[in-house]
Design an enzyme around this catalytic site. Sequence first.
Site, PDB file in Angstrom:
ATOM      1  N   ARG A  83       0.926  -1.159  -0.140  1.00 36.23           N
ATOM      2  CA  ARG A  83      -0.146  -0.192   0.081  1.00 36.23           C
ATOM      3  C   ARG A  83       1.002   1.354  -0.020  1.00 36.23           C
ATOM      4  NH1 ARG A  83      -4.979   1.720   2.534  1.00 36.23           N
ATOM      5  NH2 ARG A  83      -5.147   4.156   1.768  1.00 36.23           N
ATOM      6  N   ARG A  92      -6.737   1.316  -4.742  1.00 37.34           N
ATOM      7  CA  ARG A  92      -5.799   0.784  -3.611  1.00 37.34           C
ATOM      8  C   ARG A  92      -5.546  -0.669  -3.650  1.00 37.34           C
ATOM      9  NH1 ARG A  92      -8.542   3.719   0.337  1.00 37.34           N
ATOM     10  NH2 ARG A  92      -8.168   5.459  -1.166  1.00 37.34           N
ATOM     11  N   ASP A  95      -6.748  -1.931   1.818  1.00 37.18           N
ATOM     12  CA  ASP A  95      -7.276  -0.929   2.640  1.00 37.18           C
ATOM     13  C   ASP A  95      -7.799  -1.727   3.681  1.00 37.18           C
ATOM     14  OD1 ASP A  95      -7.896   1.551   3.316  1.00 37.18           O
ATOM     15  OD2 ASP A  95      -9.709   1.778   2.232  1.00 37.18           O
ATOM     16  N   ASP A  97      -9.584  -1.120   7.394  1.00 37.34           N
ATOM     17  CA  ASP A  97     -10.198   0.009   8.099  1.00 37.34           C
ATOM     18  C   ASP A  97     -10.640  -0.797   9.462  1.00 37.34           C
ATOM     19  OD1 ASP A  97     -10.042   2.083   6.480  1.00 37.34           O
ATOM     20  OD2 ASP A  97     -11.894   1.382   5.667  1.00 37.34           O
TER      21      ASP A  97
HETATM   22  N1  ROI Z   1     -15.478   1.316  -2.768  1.00 37.09           N
HETATM   23  C1  ROI Z   1     -15.634   0.163  -2.748  1.00 37.09           C
HETATM   24  N2  ROI Z   1     -16.690  -0.573  -3.379  1.00 37.09           N
HETATM   25  N3  ROI Z   1     -15.009  -0.504  -1.746  1.00 37.09           N
HETATM   26  C2  ROI Z   1     -14.016  -0.135  -1.092  1.00 37.09           C
HETATM   27  O1  ROI Z   1     -13.483  -0.879  -0.163  1.00 37.09           O
HETATM   28  C3  ROI Z   1     -13.830   1.223  -1.198  1.00 37.09           C
HETATM   29  N4  ROI Z   1     -12.699   1.866  -0.505  1.00 37.09           N
HETATM   30  C4  ROI Z   1     -12.364   3.085  -0.576  1.00 37.09           C
HETATM   31  C5  ROI Z   1     -13.079   4.024  -1.599  1.00 37.09           C
HETATM   32  C6  ROI Z   1     -12.210   4.827  -2.440  1.00 37.09           C
HETATM   33  C7  ROI Z   1     -13.985   5.189  -0.845  1.00 37.09           C
HETATM   34  N5  ROI Z   1     -14.221   3.301  -2.303  1.00 37.09           N
HETATM   35  C8  ROI Z   1     -14.338   1.962  -2.085  1.00 37.09           C
HETATM   36  O2  ROI Z   1     -11.574   3.698   0.020  1.00 37.09           O
END
Ligand code: ROI
Length: 159
Positions: A83, A92, A95, A97
């Site tokens: 990343r 990305r 990610d 969270d």
């Molecule tokens: N959109 C989707 N469908 N899934 C994600 O994990 C995701 N993550 C993000 C952003 C760019 C907001 N859009 C996303 O960080």
Amino acid sequence: MVTAYIGLGSNLAEQVLQVRRACEALTQLPETRLLECSSLYLSPPMGPADQPDYVNAVAALETTLLPYDLLAGIQAIEQAQGRTREVRWGARTLDLDLLVYGDQIISDKALTVPHPGMPERAFVLYPLQEIAPMLNIPGLGPLAALVSNCPKNGLKRHA
Ligand code: ROI
């Protein structure tokens, strides 16, 4: 001991593998046990549409790590899987969270928990519902109610 939930997402560089490897990496965090990882889901991008669809999942952990240490741990996994800090809302590799940390509500410069984007994010709510259908999200209420107010927006279970 706290139950925490982590959102996983990838839309670059072999998305499915990225998410599977990240789930595996979560089992290696100190003071932490991986309870469950949801199925993988496919979702159209939220944000700029000129990027590939995402693979998303949610994992449940039991941990004695403090929230900031857990955050540091998942950021290290993001780094290890290539990343880089990209454009806001752009594609990305991985990610991770921190969605929920027990019953705690945290809001400061480094960390906002529960994750403020949850109510609008089908790609978080539906996988979370799969593994924690009765969850009550601190400050936001029953997960089931959030799910019924959030259209799927093209979210599909990955085959
Ligand atoms: N959109 C989707 N469908 N899934 C994600 O994990 C995701 N993550 C993000 C952003 C760019 C907001 N859009 C996303 O960080």
